[in-house]
Enzyme design. Sequence first.
Site, PDB file in Angstrom:
ATOM      1  N   GLY A   1       0.840  -1.188   0.000  1.00  0.00           N
ATOM      2  CA  GLY A   1       0.000   0.000   0.000  1.00  0.00           C
ATOM      3  C   GLY A   1       0.873   1.235   0.000  1.00  0.00           C
ATOM      4  O   GLY A   1       2.100   1.150  -0.129  1.00  0.00           O
ATOM      5  N   ASP A   2       0.225   2.390   0.171  1.00  0.00           N
ATOM      6  CA  ASP A   2       0.931   3.673   0.206  1.00  0.00           C
ATOM      7  C   ASP A   2       1.898   3.825  -0.977  1.00  0.00           C
ATOM      8  O   ASP A   2       1.465   3.895  -2.105  1.00  0.00           O
ATOM      9  CB  ASP A   2       1.627   3.867   1.550  1.00  0.00           C
ATOM     10  CG  ASP A   2       0.617   4.014   2.693  1.00  0.00           C
ATOM     11  OD1 ASP A   2      -0.605   4.021   2.419  1.00  0.00           O
ATOM     12  OD2 ASP A   2       1.027   4.115   3.850  1.00  0.00           O
TER      13      ASP A   2
END
Lengths: 735, 735
Positions: free
Chosen positions: A317-318
């Site tokens: 993620g991110d």
Amino acid sequence: MNAKGRVTLPIEQGMDDQLPGILSRLGADAVRNSDGTWLPEITAQLGVKVYETYFPARGQQDFALANPDARPRFYLMSERVAAPATGPLSIDIMKGYYKLQVEPDQGNLRRWWEVIDRTTGEVVPVDGWTVEGEGVDVTVTVAEPVPFHVYTVNFLAWQVWDSTQMYNYITNNWWDDESRVREIGYDARHPVAWEFMKSSLRAWCEERPEVDVVRFTTFFYHFTLVFNDLGKEKYVDWFGYSTSVNPLAMEAFEQEYGYQLRAEDFVDQGFYNSSFRVPSKVFRDWIEFTTRFVCSRVKELVDIVHEFGKEALMFLGDNWMGTEPYGELFASTGIDGVVGSVGSSATCRMISDIPGVKFTEGRFLPHFFPDVFRPGGDPLAEANESWLLARRAIARKPLDRIGYGGYLSLAVQFPDFMARVEQICDEFRSIHDEGQGRRPQDAPIRVAILNAWGRKRTWMTHMVAHALWYKQIYSYLGVIEALAGLPFDLKFISFDDARDGRLADFDVVLNVGAAETAFSGGSEWLDESLAVALRRFVHEGGGLIGIGEPTAVLANGAYFQLSDVLGVDKELGISLSTDRYPVEQPQHFITADLDDAAKVDVGEGAGDIFAVNDDTQILRLTDKSVDLATRETGNGRAVYVAGLPYSFDNARLLHRAIYWAAGREADFDAHWVPSDPGVEIAVFPEAGKAFVMNNRTDATSTTVSGRAKGLADGGDLTALTLDLEPMESRWIDLA
Amino acid sequence: MNAKGRVTLPIEQGMDDQLPGILSRLGADAVRNSDGTWLPEITAQLGVKVYETYFPARGQQDFALANPDARPRFYLMSERVAAPATGPLSIDIMKGYYKLQVEPDQGNLRRWWEVIDRTTGEVVPVDGWTVEGEGVDVTVTVAEPVPFHVYTVNFLAWQVWDSTQMYNYITNNWWDDESRVREIGYDARHPVAWEFMKSSLRAWCEERPEVDVVRFTTFFYHFTLVFNDLGKEKYVDWFGYSTSVNPLAMEAFEQEYGYQLRAEDFVDQGFYNSSFRVPSKVFRDWIEFTTRFVCSRVKELVDIVHEFGKEALMFLGDNWMGTEPYGELFASTGIDGVVGSVGSSATCRMISDIPGVKFTEGRFLPHFFPDVFRPGGDPLAEANESWLLARRAIARKPLDRIGYGGYLSLAVQFPDFMARVEQICDEFRSIHDEGQGRRPQDAPIRVAILNAWGRKRTWMTHMVAHALWYKQIYSYLGVIEALAGLPFDLKFISFDDARDGRLADFDVVLNVGAAETAFSGGSEWLDESLAVALRRFVHEGGGLIGIGEPTAVLANGAYFQLSDVLGVDKELGISLSTDRYPVEQPQHFITADLDDAAKVDVGEGAGDIFAVNDDTQILRLTDKSVDLATRETGNGRAVYVAGLPYSFDNARLLHRAIYWAAGREADFDAHWVPSDPGVEIAVFPEAGKAFVMNNRTDATSTTVSGRAKGLADGGDLTALTLDLEPMESRWIDLA
Ligand SMILES: [Mg+2]
Ligand SMILES: [Mg+2]
Ligand SMILES: [Mg+2]
């Protein structure tokens, strides 16, 4: 139960007395801190592994402030503005953007910016426009626009605030907290930043001998996340590469690929190459180029971690863009593990199926945060919901580890919850223990999901941002969710794969999605070689399952380009003159397990679907529109479903549809499929056992029959009746 | 009431005693026979005009049988059939067709037939295929098809049974009635047939001195009506020209237009140039060409009728293709009148607005047939429903005459019905009498419906076959139906008109329909000059009303090409990454008369509609989708409505939307608009009167205010409260 391990818990200070007992009870063998908690001094004596979070591309504000040229950038598009009857047109390019996040990058803007006439698609020559203003107040003026044409400006901009930290900052309302700065990121392409990243990581590792696992959150380029002028989310694409762009990279790309990139290659008419768009050649080149860069730099960071005897864990993620866990290069990074949030069966498989890593870890819900762990909150219900969805995926392809996040001190105030977590941990480990490290047996039917992305977006289709519900996608996501717990060897293949002969490796192919999307295929179907490959596949005995608007593009008298195979097409309002006499014939193998086939839930449906002729069997008709149909063509078969939100019944419908499409329906009753669609089974023939899961939150009784050899032919048919408690899982003997 | 005239009644034998009384009571001044009835001998003494039906292109079976080459033809397409992996492909071209209607015409088939690869759109060279068989069993074999491409055959065929007579024959089950033959038509292009048509008409007129009006039903080319292999309707297009084709005509066309026609020009991928298709240049040329031919030949027939001192009346239906009542040539035929069936307000205006004829006549419902006039039937209710819809149209633009059809002997058995017909006839005549032959005053707002057809399809949009309900069209037909009774000077204009500067003649322009249709415009919007003309129109003060999927074609980052003007666009599933924060602001002038604006019925709606930015006022939002919105742009205004089925409330919504779009909302309350949307008024300022209609079947009370000068500014404002009986109409004084 004495089995231990495979579980990561968040711990914190002030619980020293309780921690050994909790860890032992849950069998946790690793601990981590969370946002706002610190590991207690006792940690080293707990005999568990220690995870700690690391941010390579942000968090060191002094460096960021000293090196503004190292800030990451992105491409943005202004609003669409119509030119007046006479005179120039001025466009406030920052209108609608958040000035704390976006600052136009005026460096060499004649090369990197573009003004486009959106009425014709033509680019305005650079001498035709000028830029006034600086900082965050910038106006572009087109000197001689065509009256009443609509114009936009594609501009490169600095990201002056890290997207994730901004999100947390705004969400948690840190405006008056003087200890908080607005963190600025830095770009690994920038030579100074890159050297800084490496030396910082080395220093960090040196300072933390107690850390066993560096949890990278994440690497360099954030998924696309842009805010509006009110500080609210304006554009989000969890798969977006818009923030991976900068002039150095674009110049390196040009050197390597032999052609110049344009601003429009990233802006894409304002769609920003969303994963729902059929990807252009240029965008695919850019992903490949960026992935090569990211993976090689990730490898250097992982090497540093390994030098210190630590393991490297990537958060999925991110800033994960360019890692491409299902790409060819991911394993070469040397990353030890991947951890991600489990919101559904499909997101669980998205983590557990990542090839080439030593371990995968799922972070379960609920997070130990005060929004759920409060008086009146029901963390137990959330834990059950999350576990029931995860369990069926884990039974098909186990995560290596599971874990939780948040504040343990909150969770322990809910003893029922903690008791349930203990059960979940035991149940999870039993799948590893009893399954003897093997995957359960798949049905002897090879299944492929066919779309524009193929393997690269394995389990990642039809998603905007992680597990968010959208009216336009749930009817398709349900297919992925169902398959994440069904006993099939599933591959995600691309249209190029289909053209290159890969269909021969499969028994059943699914094309799922809305017209114009990358998942249905849109303009890809204008290439006749694609339709021919599929038509050949079915005529020669393959099974095709179309859901929603499969193979849709209006051309040559059809909307579904495989309408002859699927047996259905969509009425757009231009063929109303053709009379249709649809007749429902609901009896069919694929709906045989449903209490009431008339109630099949096709979600949003797909509009007005009609049978192309009488050779199509219409299983369900609503308002004269076909929701469900089957057809035999040549030696093969096709199934059409207007939409398939996830439910027990729909998963069963799909399960049967795959058997039928493969021509294997005669085997179904001997393949250990429970009569109750709310129950699922994973069969481990080598262990002579099967893992039975009641996915329902109430008790059920189901029959099931199969052979000791599992889904192979040998052995006598055993028929069992099982009475199962709510949510119960149970290991049974096959013989 | 003493006024007489303007009414045509069907009469029959065996009612001699009653006829004078009935005719007098209803004020009928013309009589006709019906299918299966004959005029009584008393007719000549009734003092009324006599109509009799005439079929120029069928009905003389001996001629038809003797001249098979004169039979009309049509173009048809075979099923879509996939080629096998190897070897030739054989296509049974008659599969799905009715062998009593269709016989392939194998004359010069290498010129007139076409085999098309529908996977690529390419034509197979004529040497690549052969034809076997004769009569109605014909197979086309493609010698070397591309494996797994789909092929079709476009073939010319004889119509071996007249479409309308076939329809009546099958519907009435005349199979065992030996007095019935299957009538074969003949084509006016055929020189022998044409001479026969003229001489037959002349002889017929000579034999019938008692006939005053020759009711042509109709002329030469039937609308497209094809039956399937079960004798059921397979394809119907009331506007279709597929049956107007034959080699003589195509050769004449080539001479005149300088290019060759292809089978595909008529087959159109199987859409057969349905009026929902954006018409091609070739199809528009063909309509023009055919209309010139038909109108010149109609003129010759009308001249014969006039020679005999009779009038020529055209039935608007059946073989009406090429007459084009709203075309430039229609008046040149010399036709005296047009009669058509009134099924709605719009079909009433479709008849009454035809320019250049001496009289128009509407045939009202119910037909005096046993399906309605039976014990338990409710002819009164049908008469009321029909009249209420017709009346509001007639009040705007009167038909010159009305009439009924069927068996009078049935109707007289329903005294309530006959009493109601008497009232209706009186009410109808009062509009002529009190209105003093003038049209009522229109609001000072010039309104245009903009689509690909323009004037030629005045009141004829969104229709498949006469007044049949389709799920895909009712939400658009409602706009036309509403406008047929609203006080606006309405024109139907084409996209070419818009490009040619005609928008300057209007205050408000509507674009109404589904994407890809001729009514929304489809690919026409790829021509930027069209979008620019509309954008200029609005920026300079015009009003644009978009209903459904206006201006829709996916290009340059927008689906609605005027999304910047309309303020809304449609989500196709490729821009989900863009966050939207729609806020409903329901208070607005255009919904002010509705009891509950939240209940506005948008029919089928238009899918997921979003506001492009905050400058759009969203009046109604359902499931995050915009149903109703307004926007000001430049000096102009736009209104968007997702769909508008006909209802009193929706008609009022449209009425107000037009005022608002024109910037004339300040005038509304002085323009004699009743507060109850179920009441409408036609204002005749020269007569100092207004005709008030309660469209409701229950009593109502309404207020209304206006000035003695009607919709002009002068005079004091008068406010009235009117209590109206169910369905009542009333003349009131303006002052
Ligand atoms: Mg549509
Ligand atoms: Mg009549
Ligand atoms: Mg769609």
